[in-house]
Design a protein around this motif. Structure first.
Motif, short mmCIF file in Angstrom:
data_model
loop_
_atom_site.label_atom_id
_atom_site.label_comp_id
_atom_site.label_asym_id
_atom_site.label_seq_id
_atom_site.Cartn_x
_atom_site.Cartn_y
_atom_site.Cartn_z
N CYS A 83 2.19 -13.67 -10.46
CA CYS A 83 2.86 -13.66 -9.16
C CYS A 83 4.32 -13.35 -9.44
CB CYS A 83 2.71 -15.00 -8.46
SG CYS A 83 3.44 -14.99 -6.80
N HIS A 84 4.74 -12.17 -9.06
CA HIS A 84 6.09 -11.68 -9.33
C HIS A 84 6.71 -11.30 -8.00
CE1 HIS A 84 8.73 -8.77 -11.89
NE2 HIS A 84 9.41 -9.84 -11.48
N SER A 85 7.85 -11.93 -7.67
CA SER A 85 8.40 -11.73 -6.33
C SER A 85 9.91 -11.84 -6.32
CB SER A 85 7.81 -12.76 -5.37
OG SER A 85 8.23 -14.06 -5.74
N PHE A 86 10.48 -11.34 -5.22
CA PHE A 86 11.87 -11.58 -4.88
C PHE A 86 11.88 -12.43 -3.62
CE2 PHE A 86 12.44 -7.73 -7.40
CZ PHE A 86 13.55 -8.09 -8.16
N VAL A 87 12.62 -13.52 -3.64
CA VAL A 87 12.78 -14.37 -2.46
C VAL A 87 14.18 -14.10 -1.92
CG1 VAL A 87 12.86 -16.72 -1.58
CG2 VAL A 87 11.21 -16.12 -3.37
N THR A 88 14.23 -13.50 -0.72
CA THR A 88 15.50 -13.08 -0.13
C THR A 88 15.52 -13.43 1.34
OG1 THR A 88 15.52 -11.20 -1.66
CG2 THR A 88 17.04 -11.10 0.20
N ASP A 89 16.52 -14.20 1.75
CA ASP A 89 16.76 -14.55 3.15
C ASP A 89 15.52 -15.12 3.82
OD1 ASP A 89 18.54 -14.80 5.29
OD2 ASP A 89 17.97 -12.85 6.12
N GLY A 90 14.80 -16.00 3.10
CA GLY A 90 13.64 -16.67 3.68
C GLY A 90 12.37 -15.86 3.69
N ARG A 91 12.38 -14.71 3.03
CA ARG A 91 11.18 -13.87 2.94
C ARG A 91 10.84 -13.66 1.47
NH1 ARG A 91 9.32 -11.27 7.20
NH2 ARG A 91 8.90 -9.29 6.19
N ILE A 92 9.56 -13.47 1.21
CA ILE A 92 9.11 -13.26 -0.16
C ILE A 92 8.47 -11.87 -0.26
CG2 ILE A 92 6.98 -14.55 0.28
CD1 ILE A 92 7.10 -15.46 -2.68
N ARG A 93 9.06 -11.06 -1.16
CA ARG A 93 8.54 -9.70 -1.38
C ARG A 93 7.76 -9.72 -2.69
NH1 ARG A 93 10.82 -4.96 -4.04
NH2 ARG A 93 12.77 -6.12 -4.22
N PHE A 94 6.45 -9.60 -2.56
CA PHE A 94 5.57 -9.60 -3.73
C PHE A 94 5.55 -8.21 -4.36
CE2 PHE A 94 3.80 -12.99 -1.03
CZ PHE A 94 3.88 -14.05 -1.93
N LEU A 95 5.76 -8.16 -5.65
CA LEU A 95 5.77 -6.89 -6.36
C LEU A 95 4.34 -6.45 -6.65
CD1 LEU A 95 8.81 -7.58 -8.70
CD2 LEU A 95 8.75 -6.50 -6.44
N ASP A 96 4.20 -5.19 -7.02
CA ASP A 96 2.88 -4.60 -7.22
C ASP A 96 2.12 -5.17 -8.41
OD1 ASP A 96 3.07 -2.96 -4.97
OD2 ASP A 96 3.99 -1.33 -6.10
N ASP A 97 2.81 -5.86 -9.33
CA ASP A 97 2.10 -6.42 -10.49
C ASP A 97 1.43 -7.76 -10.20
OD1 ASP A 97 4.57 -7.71 -10.33
OD2 ASP A 97 4.84 -7.81 -12.50
N CYS A 98 1.55 -8.26 -8.96
CA CYS A 98 0.86 -9.50 -8.58
C CYS A 98 -0.65 -9.29 -8.63
CB CYS A 98 1.24 -9.94 -7.17
SG CYS A 98 2.95 -10.47 -6.99
N THR A 99 -1.37 -10.33 -9.01
CA THR A 99 -2.83 -10.23 -9.07
C THR A 99 -3.50 -10.77 -7.81
OG1 THR A 99 -2.91 -12.34 -10.27
CG2 THR A 99 -2.93 -10.32 -11.59
N HIS A 100 -2.74 -11.24 -6.83
CA HIS A 100 -3.34 -11.78 -5.61
C HIS A 100 -3.29 -10.76 -4.47
CE1 HIS A 100 0.74 -12.48 -4.25
NE2 HIS A 100 0.96 -13.31 -5.26
N LYS A 101 -3.86 -11.16 -3.35
CA LYS A 101 -4.05 -10.25 -2.21
C LYS A 101 -2.76 -9.81 -1.52
CE LYS A 101 -4.68 -14.01 1.04
NZ LYS A 101 -4.99 -15.30 0.57
N LEU A 102 -1.64 -10.47 -1.78
CA LEU A 102 -0.39 -10.10 -1.12
C LEU A 102 0.49 -9.16 -1.95
CD1 LEU A 102 0.59 -13.43 0.68
CD2 LEU A 102 -0.56 -11.41 1.61
N ALA A 103 -0.04 -8.65 -3.06
CA ALA A 103 0.72 -7.71 -3.90
C ALA A 103 1.22 -6.55 -3.04
CB ALA A 103 -0.16 -7.18 -5.03
N GLY A 104 2.51 -6.21 -3.20
CA GLY A 104 3.10 -5.10 -2.47
C GLY A 104 3.52 -5.42 -1.04
N GLN A 105 3.35 -6.66 -0.60
CA GLN A 105 3.68 -7.03 0.78
C GLN A 105 4.91 -7.95 0.82
OE1 GLN A 105 0.35 -8.30 3.26
NE2 GLN A 105 -1.04 -7.61 1.65
N THR A 106 5.55 -8.00 1.99
CA THR A 106 6.65 -8.92 2.23
C THR A 106 6.28 -9.80 3.41
OG1 THR A 106 8.25 -7.29 1.44
CG2 THR A 106 9.12 -9.09 2.80
#
Length: 113
Positions: A83-106
């Motif tokens: 699970c690789h992400s950026f947490v910015t201003d109360g939102r979480i942007r999941f990077l494409d290397d995530c192994t879960h269903k939210l990869a690539g989504q914010t």
């Protein structure tokens, strides 16, 4: 609240947020020593952490896998968790290397119950 705070006896200050991709809390150390420290904007409702947050491990068994294990069918093969992400201003942007269903989504950070 989007964050929950932990303080240990050694003075390490840790913020936890609920990850909707993994389904469990992630910890980010924001003050203290003896662990990597992230920058934090100090906001509990619209947090920003830098740099990115990376969590690795092994995925938990699904309910179906657990039932099979209980029937004596053995343990499933471990699946890596990333699970690789950026947490910015109360939102979480999941990077494409995530192994879960939210990869690539914010998505918005959920409230912690």
């Amino acid at each position: 609240m989007k964050l929950e705070e932990l303080k240990d006896r050694e003075g390490l200050r840790t913020m936890m947020f609920d990850c909707p991709g993994c389904g469990f809390l992630h910890r980010v150390h924001v003050a203290g020593s003896g662990a990597p420290i992230w920058s934090w904007n100090g906001c509990m409702e619209r947090p920003t952490f830098t740099p990115s947050v990376s969590v690795t491990g092994v995925e938990q068994m699904t309910p179906e896998e657990y039932e099979a294990y209980e029937r004596g069918e053995g343990l499933p093969e471990p699946r890596p968790l990333v699970c690789h992400s950026f947490v910015t201003d109360g939102r979480i942007r999941f990077l494409d290397d995530c192994t879960h269903k939210l990869a690539g989504q914010t998505v918005d950070l959920p409230d912690i119950d």
